[in-house]
Write a protein that holds these residues in place. Sequence first.
Motif, short mmCIF file in Angstrom:
data_model
loop_
_atom_site.label_atom_id
_atom_site.label_comp_id
_atom_site.label_asym_id
_atom_site.label_seq_id
_atom_site.Cartn_x
_atom_site.Cartn_y
_atom_site.Cartn_z
N ARG A 150 43.87 32.63 27.22
CA ARG A 150 43.22 33.75 28.07
C ARG A 150 44.39 34.46 28.44
N TRP A 151 44.19 35.86 28.02
CA TRP A 151 45.39 36.96 28.25
C TRP A 151 44.79 37.71 29.39
N THR A 152 45.93 37.99 30.44
CA THR A 152 45.35 39.02 31.63
C THR A 152 46.46 39.84 31.75
N SER A 153 46.36 41.06 32.52
CA SER A 153 47.15 42.00 32.96
C SER A 153 47.11 42.01 34.44
N GLN A 154 48.37 42.13 35.10
CA GLN A 154 48.47 42.20 36.75
C GLN A 154 48.23 43.69 37.14
N THR A 196 45.90 46.66 35.45
CA THR A 196 45.13 47.46 34.59
C THR A 196 45.09 48.73 34.47
N THR A 213 45.98 47.47 29.77
CA THR A 213 45.00 46.48 29.77
C THR A 213 45.48 45.50 28.53
N GLN A 232 41.14 39.95 24.77
CA GLN A 232 41.11 38.41 24.68
C GLN A 232 41.65 38.39 23.13
#
Length: 256
Positions: free
Chosen positions: A7-11, A13, A17, A20
């Motif tokens: 799982r990939w996330t950006s703090q 966006t 961004t 996945q």
Amino acid sequence: ASVESVRWTSQNTSIATIDQNGLVTAKRAGTVQMRCVVQDRNGGYWTSKFTVTVYSKPNLAIGKGYLAPGESITLAVRLDTVGATYTSGSLNLVYDPTLLSLTSAELGSFLNGCMATVNPSYRENAVRLNFLGQGGLRGSGEICLLTFTALQAGQAQIRAEQILLYTEDQQEHGANAGGGLVGIGTHSLSLTVPEEVTAWQEFAAAVSFAATPGAAGGSLTVSYGAEQLRFRGYTDVLQGFSVTVNEHYGAGKIKI
């Protein structure tokens, strides 16, 4: 095979961004922390963090590569205007003339009708590149292709300095420079020939080398008296090392 999910996330966006598949999309200038979380089938988690910086200034980048002394490499000088439109610009490419020699420059329309000129003698250790956009410089692409030849072993760096871009109202903008390291490597080669060789006698000449860690390969041209000697073949004796020989590289020459 033990991975259950990634799982990939950006703090933030609003800056950038990430989907996945790990593809990052820039939104505006700024710096944002991103994270990759991996879960295995036994319920364990591993996390890796990294930083993404989105630049508002135009970016210039030079390609990278490795070459041995006597070989050449062509570097693409690229421009990314980051959404703005410019009319003209210039930059200096600085290098060590004892290690590298500028042998050719391919100029012309590479980026939206951009015309480039080059002054190879701008300084002893620098080449000057000027470019003009007839319809305005916008977008991303190559503006010049430069070919450098390695003169001797060493660590040579080609870097950009004094990068300037101009808008229609002659406003001056600095640009970010990308990396431009050309690795020539630090290595030595030796060719050992027996002191006494009788006519019609075969002998073997050992070619040895010492290279710094990370060198991916190299080449060597061996010259010999074609009237006195005949090349009979070669044996690769270093384990895990692949060698090819072109015995017809030139008159009295073979290329290893």
